[in-house]
Design a protein around this motif. Structure first.
Motif, PDB file in Angstrom:
ATOM      1  N   SER A   1       0.693  -1.371  -0.146  1.00 52.06           N
ATOM      2  CA  SER A   1       0.087   0.011   0.082  1.00 52.06           C
ATOM      3  C   SER A   1       0.846   1.255   0.115  1.00 52.06           C
TER       4      SER A   1
ATOM      5  N   GLY B   1       1.249   3.936  -2.737  1.00 59.06           N
ATOM      6  CA  GLY B   1       0.177   5.148  -3.393  1.00 59.06           C
ATOM      7  C   GLY B   1      -1.206   5.003  -2.575  1.00 59.06           C
ATOM      8  N   PHE B   2      -1.406   3.481  -2.731  1.00 60.83           N
ATOM      9  CA  PHE B   2      -2.887   3.008  -2.243  1.00 60.83           C
ATOM     10  C   PHE B   2      -3.313   3.679  -1.094  1.00 60.83           C
ATOM     11  N   ARG B   3      -2.188   3.435   0.049  1.00 64.82           N
ATOM     12  CA  ARG B   3      -2.631   3.948   1.416  1.00 64.82           C
ATOM     13  C   ARG B   3      -3.064   5.458   1.690  1.00 64.82           C
ATOM     14  N   ASP B   4      -2.516   6.206   0.708  1.00 65.78           N
ATOM     15  CA  ASP B   4      -3.305   7.561   0.713  1.00 65.78           C
ATOM     16  C   ASP B   4      -4.430   7.658   0.637  1.00 65.78           C
ATOM     17  N   PHE B   5      -5.354   6.648  -0.421  1.00 61.48           N
ATOM     18  CA  PHE B   5      -6.561   6.621  -0.494  1.00 61.48           C
ATOM     19  C   PHE B   5      -7.451   6.146   0.575  1.00 61.48           C
TER      20      PHE B   5
END
Lengths: 317, 317
Positions: free
Chosen positions: A224, A227-231
């Motif tokens: 994550s 970049g995904f964790r930002d979402f």
């Protein structure tokens, strides 16, 4: 910040003691804007917790009792509950009371406010601030500092109402926010861009990622940091609040979503056909906008939001 | 962390001294994994800056000269440049050298590596870590700590190659990363989910927001705390790097994008028809996934990424 505030209420009733309500309750007390802060919530457990941590002086589960004697009533429930509360408040609020809400959608709030009698003064407000957490424990007094609060006044031009708008402005200013006045329709479009659609996209991406069978749940978690964790931060926001936002700002949300989908189709086509220039030009726009947001004091300049170790931390652990 | 590392290189050549290359250079030095660190970059200015801040011992703009005598070569350029660099390195690398890359796409890297002779040992790597900033000054030694590095080995089973994979694993472990081995196709799909599509969506949303004529640029900036500012972080990432990612991971990106678009259409329909349950259920999934990411040490539990004032900061200023 211990100077005497230019505005002071005797008794503030906060209806809905969640993240925003409890943050306002704390801010009103810390900045000495209200003498007594009453919590009103259907959930007795939330009232007990809010009282225990000192966010409110007294708690009432009945709206009637809670707003009795209040010269300031803050409606901080999900937007979907506002119409009914407005109907109830029109009977039980004291003459001359200032009522503000904090809803993320304003068109429906103005519609609901039509039921209110002239003897009370409703000023629709939207503080553009928050976190992904919920409940009275999640609130904090500085949440609104340096954030914008948008006021979308009713169509009333009587002097006492204009004075009430001034009072509402003074309240937000006293707790550190900056105030902007605009009409409700423009608010709903601007916030669809800066808040509603980003949330919708984040919620959708989190669901889609978790549903792709060939990539394990554990892999989504592990990688994550790509970049995904930002979402996931905004996708962890209160689901009831956000359900109500989308149900009550349909037109603006669908318009902005249409624009986003068009642009996404352009990117998809550029990827399919290997159009390097389209991709490069689109990707080049992000930095300047981010810099503007940092310069405006709405974002930290620290990489990764500063959430990782400090830069020169070679020696930790 | 001052204990002797179990792996040590005499001379590491870092080709491409940007965020990732310079972070690796710093980490190799701080953790005593390399005796000498050489920077190789076409851009003389970057070399001069990297040398000035002590990230590298020497700099070369020529690949031939830079990799001379190196027992470790790190290719940290955008993915689009890797095929040509592989061709060049196959001539000038020392016998027995370990070569790793750090590219975000691995299928194309494995294709490029087919040109390499057996006398050198190329181990494709992808550290899932980064920030939105670029250049040698943006790097820091702890960037890879507690982050995952994915290794996608070539189809070589000779003992020296398997030993090289072990060496690469030891290198990442020595600088704090955790290592996972998988095949390149699976990597490219998993990262499309956790990194590439989130970036594409963020780039697209930032562009779309800035293009809606009826909402002023200044409003997008002011009200960005509503959620939009989260998107601008990853949308501020290096445009060349990301252009190359999308040009080189077309198939997986289009597949995941299709899934995302499908889900977005479902949400759009639910908003249009006022289907509260569909919205509520979709929005309820975010919290548990975020909690899993926090529990796995890949994210901070602090609200708003901890970027705002601390919670009990009523008295600051």
């Amino acid at each position: 910040m211990n100077k005497k505030p230019s505005i002071k209420f005797k008794r503030a009733a906060v209806v809905g003691v969640g993240l925003i309500g409890s943050s306002l309750a704390r801010a009103l007390r810390e900045r000495d804007v209200a003498e007594t802060v009453i919590g009103v919530d259907q959930d007795e457990d939330i009232l007990a917790r809010a009282k225990k941590i000192g966010v409110i002086d007294h708690g009432f589960s009945s709206l009637d009792e809670g707003v009795k004697g209040a010269d300031l009533i803050i409606l901080s429930t999900p937007v979907g509950a506002l119409a009914e509360i407005c109907r109830k408040v029109s009977d039980c609020a004291e003459d001359g009371a200032l009522i503000i809400d904090v809803g993320s959608v304003k068109g429906v709030v103005l519609d609901a406010a039509k039921a209110l009698p002239d003897r009370i003064f409703f000023v629709p407000c939207h503080p553009v601030a928050g976190t992904e957490q919920s409940g009275p424990e999640a609130g904090f007094a500085s949440l609104f500092e340096k954030r914008w609060c948008i006021i979308t006044p009713l169509e009333r031009n009587d002097a006492p109402y204009l004075e009430a708008v001034k009072q509402a402005t003074g309240l937000w200013t006293a707790i550190g926010a900056e105030v902007e006045v605009m009409d409700a329709a423009h608010h709903d479009l601007a916030l669809a861009v800066t808040s509603h659609i980003p949330h919708l996209i984040a919620f959708t991406m989190v669901g889609a990622a978790d549903d792709i069978e060939s990539v394990a749940h554990g892999e989504v978690v592990k990688y994550s940091a790509g970049g995904f964790r930002d979402f996931t931060r905004i996708a962890a926001s209160d689901p009831v609040m956000w359900r109500d936002v989308f149900l009550n700002n349909r037109e603006a949300v669908l318009e902005v979503l249409g624009r986003f989908s068009e642009e996404l189709a352009v990117m998809q086509r550029a990827i399919r056909w290997g159009d390097a220039d389209v991709l490069y030009n689109a990707f080049s726009r992000g930095r300047s906008l981010r810099r503007a947001i940092v310069d405006a004091g709405q974002e930290t300049a620290a990489p990764n939001f500063g959430r990782d170790e400090p830069h020169d931390s070679g020696e930790e652990s």
